[in-house]
Design a protein around this motif. Structure first.
Motif, PDB file in Angstrom:
ATOM      1  N   THR A 393     -59.256  15.850  -9.174  1.00  0.00           N
ATOM      2  CA  THR A 393     -59.292  15.552  -7.728  1.00  0.00           C
ATOM      3  C   THR A 393     -57.766  14.750  -7.409  1.00  0.00           C
ATOM      4  O   THR A 393     -56.813  15.427  -6.163  1.00  0.00           O
ATOM      5  CB  THR A 393     -60.460  14.510  -6.942  1.00  0.00           C
ATOM      6  OG1 THR A 393     -61.690  15.087  -7.707  1.00  0.00           O
ATOM      7  CG2 THR A 393     -60.334  14.115  -5.720  1.00  0.00           C
ATOM      8  N   GLU A 394     -57.771  14.052  -8.525  1.00  0.00           N
ATOM      9  CA  GLU A 394     -56.140  13.412  -7.867  1.00  0.00           C
ATOM     10  C   GLU A 394     -55.158  14.903  -8.035  1.00  0.00           C
ATOM     11  O   GLU A 394     -54.303  14.574  -7.430  1.00  0.00           O
ATOM     12  CB  GLU A 394     -55.063  12.507  -9.654  1.00  0.00           C
ATOM     13  CG  GLU A 394     -57.042  12.055  -9.761  1.00  0.00           C
ATOM     14  CD  GLU A 394     -58.359  11.429 -10.182  1.00  0.00           C
ATOM     15  OE1 GLU A 394     -58.429  12.442  -9.796  1.00  0.00           O
ATOM     16  OE2 GLU A 394     -58.893  10.695 -10.725  1.00  0.00           O
ATOM     17  N   ARG A 395     -55.022  15.740  -8.751  1.00  0.00           N
ATOM     18  CA  ARG A 395     -54.283  16.810  -9.021  1.00  0.00           C
ATOM     19  C   ARG A 395     -54.062  17.071  -7.691  1.00  0.00           C
ATOM     20  O   ARG A 395     -53.386  17.884  -6.371  1.00  0.00           O
ATOM     21  CB  ARG A 395     -54.754  17.863 -10.297  1.00  0.00           C
ATOM     22  CG  ARG A 395     -53.819  18.845  -9.871  1.00  0.00           C
ATOM     23  CD  ARG A 395     -53.552  19.860 -11.078  1.00  0.00           C
ATOM     24  NE  ARG A 395     -54.851  20.764 -11.289  1.00  0.00           N
ATOM     25  CZ  ARG A 395     -55.115  21.421 -10.461  1.00  0.00           C
ATOM     26  NH1 ARG A 395     -53.590  22.261  -9.732  1.00  0.00           N
ATOM     27  NH2 ARG A 395     -56.221  22.507 -10.692  1.00  0.00           N
ATOM     28  N   ASN A 396     -55.781  17.498  -7.400  1.00  0.00           N
ATOM     29  CA  ASN A 396     -55.148  18.195  -5.767  1.00  0.00           C
ATOM     30  C   ASN A 396     -54.882  17.560  -4.790  1.00  0.00           C
ATOM     31  O   ASN A 396     -54.062  18.636  -3.718  1.00  0.00           O
ATOM     32  CB  ASN A 396     -56.731  18.495  -5.526  1.00  0.00           C
ATOM     33  CG  ASN A 396     -57.321  19.880  -6.593  1.00  0.00           C
ATOM     34  OD1 ASN A 396     -56.483  20.376  -6.882  1.00  0.00           O
ATOM     35  ND2 ASN A 396     -58.606  19.588  -6.193  1.00  0.00           N
ATOM     36  N   LEU A 397     -54.655  17.037  -5.264  1.00  0.00           N
ATOM     37  CA  LEU A 397     -54.188  15.027  -4.262  1.00  0.00           C
ATOM     38  C   LEU A 397     -52.984  15.364  -3.817  1.00  0.00           C
ATOM     39  O   LEU A 397     -52.051  15.442  -2.933  1.00  0.00           O
ATOM     40  CB  LEU A 397     -55.081  13.730  -3.907  1.00  0.00           C
ATOM     41  CG  LEU A 397     -56.054  13.881  -3.431  1.00  0.00           C
ATOM     42  CD1 LEU A 397     -56.875  12.436  -3.997  1.00  0.00           C
ATOM     43  CD2 LEU A 397     -56.375  13.707  -2.177  1.00  0.00           C
ATOM     44  N   ALA A 398     -52.418  15.555  -5.340  1.00  0.00           N
ATOM     45  CA  ALA A 398     -51.005  15.149  -5.085  1.00  0.00           C
ATOM     46  C   ALA A 398     -50.292  15.976  -4.119  1.00  0.00           C
ATOM     47  O   ALA A 398     -48.990  16.023  -3.923  1.00  0.00           O
ATOM     48  CB  ALA A 398     -50.656  15.220  -7.054  1.00  0.00           C
ATOM     49  N   THR A 399     -50.794  17.202  -5.181  1.00  0.00           N
ATOM     50  CA  THR A 399     -50.319  19.497  -4.744  1.00  0.00           C
ATOM     51  C   THR A 399     -50.590  19.232  -2.448  1.00  0.00           C
ATOM     52  O   THR A 399     -49.524  19.348  -2.338  1.00  0.00           O
ATOM     53  CB  THR A 399     -51.419  19.870  -4.293  1.00  0.00           C
ATOM     54  OG1 THR A 399     -51.372  20.119  -5.985  1.00  0.00           O
ATOM     55  CG2 THR A 399     -51.145  21.063  -4.029  1.00  0.00           C
ATOM     56  N   ILE A 400     -50.807  18.060  -2.333  1.00  0.00           N
ATOM     57  CA  ILE A 400     -51.627  17.966  -0.610  1.00  0.00           C
ATOM     58  C   ILE A 400     -50.452  17.131  -0.292  1.00  0.00           C
ATOM     59  O   ILE A 400     -49.476  17.155   0.402  1.00  0.00           O
ATOM     60  CB  ILE A 400     -52.756  17.875   0.168  1.00  0.00           C
ATOM     61  CG1 ILE A 400     -53.859  18.467  -1.409  1.00  0.00           C
ATOM     62  CG2 ILE A 400     -52.589  16.871   0.825  1.00  0.00           C
ATOM     63  CD1 ILE A 400     -55.388  18.675  -0.363  1.00  0.00           C
ATOM     64  N   PHE A 401     -50.250  16.094  -0.575  1.00  0.00           N
ATOM     65  CA  PHE A 401     -49.395  15.192  -0.138  1.00  0.00           C
ATOM     66  C   PHE A 401     -48.115  15.449  -0.251  1.00  0.00           C
ATOM     67  O   PHE A 401     -46.949  15.552   0.039  1.00  0.00           O
ATOM     68  CB  PHE A 401     -49.462  13.759  -1.258  1.00  0.00           C
ATOM     69  CG  PHE A 401     -50.588  12.435  -0.956  1.00  0.00           C
ATOM     70  CD1 PHE A 401     -51.241  12.512   0.686  1.00  0.00           C
ATOM     71  CD2 PHE A 401     -51.549  12.389  -1.491  1.00  0.00           C
ATOM     72  CE1 PHE A 401     -51.566  12.277   1.083  1.00  0.00           C
ATOM     73  CE2 PHE A 401     -52.849  11.890  -0.820  1.00  0.00           C
ATOM     74  CZ  PHE A 401     -52.591  11.181   0.734  1.00  0.00           C
ATOM     75  N   ASP A 402     -47.380  15.990  -2.132  1.00  0.00           N
ATOM     76  CA  ASP A 402     -46.097  16.579  -1.871  1.00  0.00           C
ATOM     77  C   ASP A 402     -45.981  18.054  -1.261  1.00  0.00           C
ATOM     78  O   ASP A 402     -44.655  17.486  -0.334  1.00  0.00           O
ATOM     79  CB  ASP A 402     -46.059  17.359  -3.395  1.00  0.00           C
ATOM     80  CG  ASP A 402     -46.073  16.103  -4.607  1.00  0.00           C
ATOM     81  OD1 ASP A 402     -45.895  14.663  -3.951  1.00  0.00           O
ATOM     82  OD2 ASP A 402     -46.097  16.350  -5.573  1.00  0.00           O
TER      83      ASP A 402
END
Length: 562
Positions: A393-402
């Motif tokens: 989940t954190e990795r997916n969120l990082a991708t979205i925010f970046d």
């Protein structure tokens, strides 16, 4: 098969058996650096000996086979030609000069920040090139991943390359991250090794490693990079300042975008004979495609955006929306020209919470903001973001925010309660991991410099710590009678044929509907009239409202629906 005993016989006249045995000990250079591999299937001196294929290729004068996950990366520019924030290159050179041996280096920065370009220039300064190992191309089973990474590191070093591992954060193994799985292999590698990591990520390297951080470029610095990159190609932008403001990208992405636009312009020149045409559209197309590739797995672009004319909201809400838009437009003035960036280390992005009952216009307003700012709106699909695997989940969120920061897209978290809910008391491992996700979001919102809009039907369900970090909190009220009458008028276009008087005031007084349901009723009434092949009558509107109530299981049209 060659074993240690055979080697002793062949070299008996030149080396003693003791010397040969000593050269094949685990800590001896031949074995430790991987030139010779001793197979464990039989005991020494009967164990098979193998020379790494890279050594054989180099002895034959052939290009070494490094495997699918490793690729050579020579330098494409000198250290003094690198694009970076002032002082970043000098600090990197100084850090590498003081690094322990064998060097363990972590270069942290955003995608396109120039991490590989910097390492390639540093390696070239030492007479070497990079061997870039993509962790996502290694086996997805943890044990096989470890073996394959060990081989890739060894072969890169034997080929005379400095191994660089990237995308470890994208490799997930059940309940372990790629960084955790790779940690021991990286520590045991006998030569220098470098890691590419996202900003702020703790690298999986032993204590004493060297960390180099490449901060994002300011808007002014990005503008200068755009101008230098364009000067090299003799192309130009109609609005270079606007591009620098819209896309918060690194120098690597800027140079790739300019190269792609130049190639497209060359092809177009053959047909149009217009080499002087600006390349704004080609640059925008390239950068939007790159952003769509990163966001496509977790969010969808909203193509139909509302306008100011579609909004019927109280004056205080309209004033807050204009203030919100002004914060985006005057960002460079406030943070860079007026120096507020030095006083605001965190929360420099724009995050807004829209709370209110269903149908009160929260999602509609997000579209108006995107249209007004000329930005794309992406609605995040939370079902594709949240994962049962730890760290996913954190990795997916990082991708979205970046991606949103780089492409200056607006993120819309509709019904954000599922992701931004209050932390709970830890009673199980599930609670602990859920709270870790919330903690990650809190940290990421602090560092976020893009635009994100959260909508919720119940503001009380959002964690208070999130609310403290938000730029705006707007409450969308249930429309009163006058507002409902105006909504009925706004949702029936002038082109719609009408028969008789449509009494919007009576509809507003009789039916307590939110704006979303009024919109649905208007559309439904238009189809009812079209089916009867007549203009729109009051009865069509009344019938449409009754059907809306019935669909919600309400037998009476009294009361409100939202």
């Amino acid at each position: 098969m060659v074993d240690e005993l055979l080697v002793q016989h062949v070299l008996a006249g030149r080396l003693s058996a003791y010397d040969i045995t000593a050269e094949l000990l685990p800590r001896a250079p031949l074995v430790r650096f991987g030139l010779v591999d001793i197979k464990p299937s039989r005991p020494r001196p009967f164990a098979a000996l193998e020379v790494d294929p890279v050594i054989l290729s180099r002895l034959r004068g052939e290009p070494p086979e490094l495997g699918a996950a490793c690729a050579p990366r020579p330098a494409d520019r000198d250290l003094d030609a690198l694009e970076a924030s002032p002082g970043a290159i000098a600090a990197a050179i100084d850090a590498v000069a003081r690094a322990a041996r064998p060097a363990r280096i972590a270069v942290r920065g955003r995608t396109g920040a120039g991490r590989r370009t910097l390492l390639a220039a540093l390696a070239d300064h030492a007479g070497r090139a990079l061997g870039v190992i993509d962790a996502t191309l290694l086996p997805r089973d943890a044990d096989r991943f470890v073996d394959a990474l060990r081989v890739a590191l060894r072969r890169a070093q034997l080929a005379g390359l400095v191994p660089v591992v990237h995308r470890l954060d994208a490799a997930i193994f059940d309940h372990r991250s790629g960084s955790d799985v790779a940690r021991d292999v990286l520590a045991a590698h006998p030569g220098p090794v470098a890691i590419l990591a996202p900003p702020g990520a703790p690298p999986p390297l032993p204590l004493g490693h060297t960390a180099i951080d490449l901060p994002p470029l300011t808007e002014t610095e990005r503008l200068a990079v755009w101008q230098r990159a364009l000067d090299d190609t003799h192309h130009w932008l109609r609005d270079s300042a606007g591009v620098a403001a819209r896309y918060r990208i690194g120098p690597g992405v800027i140079h790739r975008a300019v190269a792609a636009a130049a190639a497209a312009a060359t092809a177009a020149t053959t047909a149009t004979r217009d080499p002087a045409a600006p390349c704004d559209d080609r640059i925008d197309a390239f950068l939007r495609q790159a952003r769509d590739l990163r966001l496509g797995d977790h969010a969808r672009r909203v193509d139909r955006l509302a306008t100011w004319a579609d909004l019927v909201l109280p004056p205080d809400i309209m004033d807050s929306l204009r203030e919100l838009i002004g914060r985006v437009r005057h960002r460079r003035t406030v943070f860079e020209d007026w120096g507020m960036s030095r006083a605001m280390a965190t929360s420099r992005g724009l995050t807004a919470l829209f709370q209110g009952q269903p149908g009160t216009g929260k999602t509609l307003v997000a579209g108006v903001i995107a249209r007004e700012l000329g930005l794309d709106l992406y609605q995040v699909d939370l079902s594709k973001v949240m994962s049962k695997w730890i760290g996913e989940t954190e990795r997916n969120l990082a991708t979205i925010f970046d991606a949103a920061e780089d492409g200056q897209a607006i993120l819309l978290f509709d019904e954000a309660d599922a992701l931004f809910a209050k932390r709970t008391e830890v009673r199980s491992s599930n609670d602990r991991y859920a709270n870790l996700e919330v903690n990650y979001l809190l940290q990421r919102l602090d560092a976020f410099e893009g635009i994100a809009i959260l909508t919720t039907n119940s503001g009380g369900s959002i964690d208070p710590a999130f609310k403290r970090r938000l730029s705006f909190q707007l409450s969308f009220p249930f429309p009163d009678e006058d507002t409902r009458a105006e909504l009925w008028r706004a949702h029936l276009p002038r082109e719609l044929p009408r028969a008789g008087e449509l009494t919007f005031d009576a509809l507003a007084r009789k039916y307590q509907l939110s704006g979303g349901y009024i919109r649905n009723a208007c559309l439904r009434a238009a189809f009812l009239a079209a089916q009867e092949e007549t203009p729109l009558h009051q009865r069509h509107l009344e019938r449409a409202v009754a059907l809306e109530f019935a669909e919600l299981g309400k037998l009476s049209t009294a009361g409100s629906i939202a």
